[in-house]
Design an enzyme around this catalytic site. Structure first.
Site, short mmCIF file in Angstrom:
data_model
loop_
_atom_site.label_atom_id
_atom_site.label_comp_id
_atom_site.label_asym_id
_atom_site.label_seq_id
_atom_site.Cartn_x
_atom_site.Cartn_y
_atom_site.Cartn_z
N GLU A 169 38.52 41.00 26.34
CA GLU A 169 38.44 39.53 26.19
C GLU A 169 37.83 39.07 24.86
O GLU A 169 36.93 38.24 24.84
CB GLU A 169 37.67 38.94 27.37
CG GLU A 169 38.31 39.28 28.71
CD GLU A 169 37.60 38.66 29.90
OE1 GLU A 169 36.52 38.06 29.73
OE2 GLU A 169 38.13 38.77 31.02
N GLU A 274 44.68 44.05 35.93
CA GLU A 274 43.79 43.37 36.91
C GLU A 274 44.61 42.41 37.77
O GLU A 274 44.24 41.25 37.98
CB GLU A 274 42.67 42.63 36.17
CG GLU A 274 41.88 43.53 35.23
CD GLU A 274 40.67 42.84 34.59
OE1 GLU A 274 40.28 41.76 35.03
OE2 GLU A 274 40.13 43.43 33.63
C1 XIL Z 1 34.74 40.73 37.80
C2 XIL Z 1 34.39 41.48 39.09
O1 XIL Z 1 35.53 41.55 39.89
C3 XIL Z 1 33.25 40.79 39.82
O2 XIL Z 1 32.81 41.57 40.92
C4 XIL Z 1 32.08 40.55 38.86
O3 XIL Z 1 31.10 39.78 39.53
C5 XIL Z 1 32.53 39.81 37.62
O4 XIL Z 1 33.58 40.53 37.01
N1 XIL Z 1 38.04 40.12 33.97
C6 XIL Z 1 37.52 41.39 33.89
C7 XIL Z 1 36.80 41.95 35.05
O5 XIL Z 1 37.79 42.08 32.90
O6 XIL Z 1 35.78 42.85 34.66
C8 XIL Z 1 36.22 40.88 35.93
O7 XIL Z 1 35.66 41.50 37.09
C9 XIL Z 1 37.27 39.87 36.29
C10 XIL Z 1 37.81 39.19 35.06
#
Ligand code: XIL
Length: 376
Positions: A169, A274
């Protein structure tokens, strides 16, 4: 017991087993004589199918969840346990106890084990960017910390974690670099440096740039530029991760398609890293009811979600030659971060398995796409 009565017992046992088998066959005729219907086998030869795991799933606490992971998936990503704050909470202090469990879980079944993530502006402790008086550190100090972190973490799992989300990101919505402490303290070369450190620590690992909403043109163009520049400078980036935190109406199939084509055109692999589909309203949509389905998803929405999943997987299938892996951000709906983000305490339905770990219509829809794909 005489041998005769033992034989009789065996015979009765066999009859009973046969009766049970026939009973099962009546209930689930499709399962008889066929391999179990799993995502990982359905997409064999196309791409790996993965899931992000929470601690309960790989530590043995959630046995049902773990069994579902082993049955359905052949790749895993740690939802949180390899983030900086988990693994390197204080200066000079590394804690690998939980991350080791995660890696061991994947190794047992020979899964493709992903590391997530080395450089991010979130879930990174403040001390990383500060000196002992709380002032920003110099470029050299932060680079040294970055190098130590990456060498230590990637080095520990060298040859075992096969792909790393090196930078997560780094871009704004308009495609410019996000003004994180990484950028403001080190400068634009922090990305290249991170990839170099990771490559030095494990030359065989795949290294990805990972971000969300790269399907939107301005951000996509920024990411394409970034990848082009890194490759032109000889930086070992092997893939781009499209996070895939999708909504029912975004991205369109056309946006998804052209995004995959654009990155593949640069010669990098594409990963969907994701994947989930948010069916709930965003607070800024001026919705009056923020948690509309606390007791279950209406059939109409369930059906629409299944169709939406089919639409996306049809695009992934079409580009299977360029896609290495499709990873869901969670296993079953109850596990999803979308029950807590962007609004706490909602009931969301973003994945393929319901809260009881049963396959949803969306699972059937995705399996249907695999069944229609040309023979591999
Ligand atoms: C999220 C997790 O799913 C949560 O449990 C945590 O509280 C916050 O992070 N983008 C990403 C992930 O790259 O690491 C994130 O994961 C969701 C958004």
């Amino acid at each position: 017991m005489s041998s005769r009565s033992r034989n009789w017992l065996h015979a009765m046992g066999a009859v009973l087993l046969a009766a049970v088998a026939i009973g099962c066959a009546r209930v689930r005729p499709v399962a008889v004589g066929r391999a179990p219907r799993t995502l990982r086998t359905a997409f064999e030869g196309a791409f790996l199918v993965g899931a992000a795991l929470n601690v309960a799933q790989f530590s043995g606490r959630d046995t049902a969840g773990a069994a579902l992971v082993r049955a359905q998936f052949n790749a895993i990503t740690p939802e949180n346990v390899l983030k900086w704050q988990s693994v390197h909470p204080r200066p000079g202090v590394y804690d690998f106890a939980t991350a080791d469990q995660y890696v061991a879980f994947g190794e047992r079944d020979g899964m493709f084990i992903v590391g997530h993530t080395l450089v991010w502006h979130q879930q990174t402790p403040r001390w990383v960017f500060q000196d002992s008086s709380g002032n920003p550190v110099s470029r050299d100090t932060l680079l040294a910390r970055l190098r130590d972190h990456i060498e230590t973490v990637v080095g520990r799992y060298r040859g075992r974690i096969r792909g790393w989300d090196v930078v997560n990101e780094a871009l704004n919505d308009d495609g410019t670099l996000r003004p994180t402490p990484w950028l403001t303290i080190i400068g634009v070369d922090y990305l290249a440096q991170a990839f170099r450190f990771a490559h030095a620590a494990d030359p065989a690992a795949e290294l990805y740039y990972n971000d969300y909403a790269l399907e939107n043109a301005p951000k996509r163009n920024g990411a394409l530029d970034l990848v082009r520049r890194l490759r032109a400078a000889g930086i070992p980036i092997t893939g781009v991760g499209l996070q895939g935190h999708n909504r029912m109406d975004w991205p369109t199939a056309a946006q998804q398609d052209s995004t995959i084509v654009a990155f593949a055109g640069l010669g990098v692999r594409v990963m969907i890293t994701e994947l989930d589909i948010d069916v709930l309203p965003r607070p800024n949509q001026s919705a009056t009811v923020l948690n509309p389905y606390p007791n279950g998803l209406p059939d109409s929405v369930q059906h629409a979600l299944a169709q939406r999943y089919a639409e996306l997987f049809t695009v992934y299938e079409r580009h299977a030659a360029d896609i290495g892996r499709v990873t869901f951000w969670g296993v079953a709906d109850g596990d999803s971060w979308l029950n807590h983000w962007p609004v706490r305490g909602r009931t969301n339905y973003p994945l393929l398995f319901d809260r009881q770990h049963r396959p949803k219509p969306a699972f059937e829809a995705v399996m249907g796409v695999a069944a229609q794909a040309p023979a591999r």
